[in-house]
Scaffold this active site. Structure first.
Site, PDB file in Angstrom:
ATOM      1  N   ARG A 154       0.453  -1.245   0.398  1.00  0.00           N
ATOM      2  CA  ARG A 154       0.449  -0.062  -0.080  1.00  0.00           C
ATOM      3  C   ARG A 154       0.536   1.055  -0.206  1.00  0.00           C
ATOM      4  O   ARG A 154       0.281   2.180   1.209  1.00  0.00           O
ATOM      5  CB  ARG A 154      -0.781   0.172   1.360  1.00  0.00           C
ATOM      6  N   ARG A 175      -3.865   6.996   0.454  1.00  0.00           N
ATOM      7  CA  ARG A 175      -4.312   8.665   0.984  1.00  0.00           C
ATOM      8  C   ARG A 175      -3.728   9.431   2.044  1.00  0.00           C
ATOM      9  O   ARG A 175      -3.112  10.362   2.751  1.00  0.00           O
ATOM     10  CB  ARG A 175      -5.709   7.519   1.761  1.00  0.00           C
ATOM     11  N   ARG A 214      -8.065  12.077  -5.727  1.00  0.00           N
ATOM     12  CA  ARG A 214      -9.281  11.278  -4.984  1.00  0.00           C
ATOM     13  C   ARG A 214     -10.382  12.084  -4.775  1.00  0.00           C
ATOM     14  O   ARG A 214     -11.397  12.278  -4.848  1.00  0.00           O
ATOM     15  CB  ARG A 214      -8.812  10.445  -3.876  1.00  0.00           C
ATOM     16  N   ASP A 235      -5.939  -3.017  -7.106  1.00  0.00           N
ATOM     17  CA  ASP A 235      -7.514  -3.335  -5.832  1.00  0.00           C
ATOM     18  C   ASP A 235      -7.678  -4.829  -5.982  1.00  0.00           C
ATOM     19  O   ASP A 235      -8.042  -5.321  -7.071  1.00  0.00           O
ATOM     20  CB  ASP A 235      -8.185  -2.653  -5.010  1.00  0.00           C
ATOM     21  N   TYR A 278     -14.823 -12.115   1.270  1.00  0.00           N
ATOM     22  CA  TYR A 278     -15.507 -10.740   0.918  1.00  0.00           C
ATOM     23  C   TYR A 278     -16.619 -11.586   0.420  1.00  0.00           C
ATOM     24  O   TYR A 278     -17.893 -10.721  -0.112  1.00  0.00           O
ATOM     25  CB  TYR A 278     -14.558  -9.828   0.377  1.00  0.00           C
TER      26      TYR A 278
HETATM   27  O1  CP3 Z   1       0.304  -1.830  -2.334  1.00  0.00           O
HETATM   28  C1  CP3 Z   1      -0.847  -0.592  -3.405  1.00  0.00           C
HETATM   29  O2  CP3 Z   1      -0.389   0.652  -3.118  1.00  0.00           O
HETATM   30  C2  CP3 Z   1      -1.334  -0.634  -4.815  1.00  0.00           C
HETATM   31  C3  CP3 Z   1      -2.485  -0.913  -4.547  1.00  0.00           C
HETATM   32  C4  CP3 Z   1      -3.627  -1.587  -3.421  1.00  0.00           C
HETATM   33  C5  CP3 Z   1      -4.431  -1.247  -2.511  1.00  0.00           C
HETATM   34  N1  CP3 Z   1      -5.132  -2.597  -2.573  1.00  0.00           N
HETATM   35  C6  CP3 Z   1      -5.179  -0.351  -3.544  1.00  0.00           C
HETATM   36  C7  CP3 Z   1      -6.478   0.095  -2.035  1.00  0.00           C
HETATM   37  C8  CP3 Z   1      -3.174  -3.213  -3.220  1.00  0.00           C
HETATM   38  C9  CP3 Z   1      -2.270  -3.831  -3.415  1.00  0.00           C
HETATM   39  C10 CP3 Z   1      -4.748  -3.481  -2.269  1.00  0.00           C
HETATM   40  C11 CP3 Z   1      -4.906  -4.178  -1.692  1.00  0.00           C
HETATM   41  C12 CP3 Z   1      -5.938  -4.943  -1.186  1.00  0.00           C
HETATM   42  N2  CP3 Z   1      -7.417  -4.527  -1.518  1.00  0.00           N
HETATM   43  C13 CP3 Z   1      -6.285  -5.734  -0.010  1.00  0.00           C
HETATM   44  C14 CP3 Z   1      -5.345  -6.848   0.186  1.00  0.00           C
HETATM   45  C15 CP3 Z   1      -4.474  -6.638   0.701  1.00  0.00           C
HETATM   46  C16 CP3 Z   1      -4.458  -5.778   2.307  1.00  0.00           C
HETATM   47  O3  CP3 Z   1      -3.812  -4.932   3.352  1.00  0.00           O
HETATM   48  O4  CP3 Z   1      -4.332  -7.053   3.327  1.00  0.00           O
HETATM   49  C17 CP3 Z   1      -7.022  -6.276   0.178  1.00  0.00           C
HETATM   50  C18 CP3 Z   1      -7.462  -7.399   1.759  1.00  0.00           C
HETATM   51  C19 CP3 Z   1      -8.103  -5.101  -0.277  1.00  0.00           C
HETATM   52  C20 CP3 Z   1      -8.955  -4.564   0.470  1.00  0.00           C
HETATM   53  C21 CP3 Z   1      -9.727  -3.282   0.340  1.00  0.00           C
HETATM   54  N3  CP3 Z   1      -9.353  -2.270  -0.795  1.00  0.00           N
HETATM   55  C22 CP3 Z   1      -9.582  -2.997   1.345  1.00  0.00           C
HETATM   56  C23 CP3 Z   1      -8.991  -3.338   2.981  1.00  0.00           C
HETATM   57  C24 CP3 Z   1      -9.485  -1.373   1.825  1.00  0.00           C
HETATM   58  C25 CP3 Z   1      -9.402  -0.242   2.946  1.00  0.00           C
HETATM   59  C26 CP3 Z   1     -10.559   0.723   2.906  1.00  0.00           C
HETATM   60  C27 CP3 Z   1     -10.710   2.400   3.380  1.00  0.00           C
HETATM   61  O5  CP3 Z   1     -10.832   3.216   2.741  1.00  0.00           O
HETATM   62  O6  CP3 Z   1      -9.126   2.043   4.334  1.00  0.00           O
HETATM   63  C28 CP3 Z   1      -9.959  -1.119  -0.046  1.00  0.00           C
HETATM   64  C29 CP3 Z   1     -10.017   0.280  -0.615  1.00  0.00           C
HETATM   65  C30 CP3 Z   1      -8.349   0.640  -0.962  1.00  0.00           C
HETATM   66  N4  CP3 Z   1      -7.318  -0.307  -1.883  1.00  0.00           N
HETATM   67  C31 CP3 Z   1      -7.300   1.648  -0.544  1.00  0.00           C
HETATM   68  C32 CP3 Z   1      -5.891   1.638  -2.019  1.00  0.00           C
HETATM   69  C33 CP3 Z   1      -5.570   2.440  -1.417  1.00  0.00           C
HETATM   70  C34 CP3 Z   1      -8.204   3.181  -0.167  1.00  0.00           C
HETATM   71  C35 CP3 Z   1      -8.275   4.198  -0.209  1.00  0.00           C
HETATM   72  C36 CP3 Z   1      -8.880   4.914  -1.286  1.00  0.00           C
HETATM   73  O7  CP3 Z   1     -10.491   4.461  -1.263  1.00  0.00           O
HETATM   74  O8  CP3 Z   1      -8.324   5.404  -2.320  1.00  0.00           O
END
Ligand code: CP3
Length: 350
Positions: free
Chosen positions: A24, A28, A37, A73, A148
């Site tokens: 990640r 944000r 965003r 994602d 999920y």
């Molecule tokens: O690593 C990177 O920079 C690449 C981007 C990336 C995202 N999601 C962008 C994202 C990667 C590798 C993921 C994988 C992902 N997504 C996982 C596996 C990794 C882990 O953290 O365990 C999981 C479980 C998800 C599911 C998911 N998507 C979650 C839990 C969230 C967060 C919700 C929140 O608002 O905090 C997301 C949304 C998400 N995916 C964001 C980002 C940057 C949040 C920011 C946004 O909405 O712009």
């Protein structure tokens, strides 16, 4: 490619200093990302190759990390196979048509990356023209995606997921099989478009007892890594809370195992039997600690890590949204400098 340290460390080859990147690393905590965003959702960023490439490059330019990870994602490939999801701020994915029966699983379509996700592959191609470090492609793993899809969103104890697994093993197997094929197809397409390595995120599989992991999940993971082996790119298998699963993780066919902060590196090395490289494992919460505390813990990881080949510095889980970017910048510089000094000292002794 100017800097292939990350790929060499994944393959267990000699390196001058440790490579580092952060799960990640785009998100944000970056002002530029928050600005983008305001006008685009995450899905819209992913649909726009130029913008998605720009977001992927942000942390490479700002932090000087040794690899890029495609901005996307784990939910992105699920839309085309029939999962109706949305990403909810501060919560995560929410699914309006959760999987609850054999019929639901049968309805899932197969993924055709060139047709369903052309923008993702175009982003990979664009990035390859610009990057001087390796590009990591990725996918969610079947268990984590299924959690999920079955729960309908994030979960604390994965009760619906585990109940389906125990109660309807044939339905579970079909789901693992279909998701396994999807993951193989998706990863292959990313590598064929130019990704230099891949990571499979099984973030929540640590909720399973080892006996259940072996029976219900390990076969599909072995199928996935066997299904991409001929591509000859490093493959990373990551999960949280997987200390008790590490000996199994070492046998799925991934070349690198990602570990979290609960397992010391020498213990992870014992459990994986030296068969794989390791990636990890700084607690992401340490990024909020006083610098002296953070530095001493990073130093301790490096002191252990450099004793054997095959280590990639990372966090034990993703960067949290409230992190100060300057801390990540300072940490990256420290890891580079300190690991280089340590490795050159080791060479002098030998
Ligand atoms: O690593 C990177 O920079 C690449 C981007 C990336 C995202 N999601 C962008 C994202 C990667 C590798 C993921 C994988 C992902 N997504 C996982 C596996 C990794 C882990 O953290 O365990 C999981 C479980 C998800 C599911 C998911 N998507 C979650 C839990 C969230 C967060 C919700 C929140 O608002 O905090 C997301 C949304 C998400 N995916 C964001 C980002 C940057 C949040 C920011 C946004 O909405 O712009």
């Amino acid at each position: 490619m100017k800097n292939d340290l990350f790929l060499r460390a994944c393959r267990g080859e000699a390196i001058e200093r440790l490579p580092v990147w952060y799960m990640r690393q785009a998100g944000r905590y970056q002002a530029e990302y928050r600005e983008i965003r305001k006008n685009y959702t995450l899905e819209e960023i992913c649909l726009d190759p130029a913008l998605c490439a720009k977001v992927t490059l942000l942390p490479v330019e700002q932090l000087h990390v040794d690899s890029a990870i495609l901005f996307s994602d784990i939910m992105i490939p699920l839309g085309p196979i029939g999962v109706d999801y949305s990403l909810v701020k501060d919560k995560g994915p929410e699914i309006s048509n959760p999987i609850r029966s054999l019929h639901d699983v049968e309805q899932l379509k197969s993924l055709q990356p060139e047709k369903d996700l052309p923008h993702v592959l175009e982003t990979v191609r664009l990035l390859k023209q610009q990057l001087e470090v390796p590009l990591i492609g990725f996918s969610g793993a079947p268990f984590t995606l299924a959690s999920y899809m079955i729960e309908g969103g994030p979960s604390r104890n994965y009760l619906l997921t585990k109940t389906l697994m125990y109660e309807a093993p044939a339905t579970w197997e079909l789901l693992m099989d279909k998701l396994g094929d999807m993951v193989i197809t998706y990863l292959r397409a990313q590598v064929e478009a130019g990704a230099d390595a891949i990571q499979v995120f099984d973030s929540w599989v640590g909720s399973l007892a080892p006996v259940d992991y072996r029976r219900y999940v390990m076969p599909v993971m072995q199928k996935i890594f066997a299904g991409i082996k001929d591509l000859n790119v490093p493959s990373i298998y990551f999960g949280v809370n997987t200390g008790e699963l590490l000996s199994d993780f070492a046998q799925v066919g991934a070349s690198v195992v990602g570990i979290d902060w609960r397992v010391p590196i020498h213990v992870a090395r014992e459990r994986t039997g030296g068969k794989v490289s390791l990636q990890g494992n700084l607690d992401p919460a340490l990024l909020f600690a006083p610098w002296e505390v953070l530095e001493s813990r990073a130093r301790a990881i490096i002191d252990e890590a450099v004793q054997k080949p095959g280590f990639v510095f990372n966090l034990g889980h993703g960067v949290l949204p409230s992190v100060d970017p300057s801390v990540l910048q300072k940490l990256t510089a420290f890891i580079h400098e300190y690991s280089e000094t340590k490795i050159s000292q080791l060479h002098k002794v030998r």
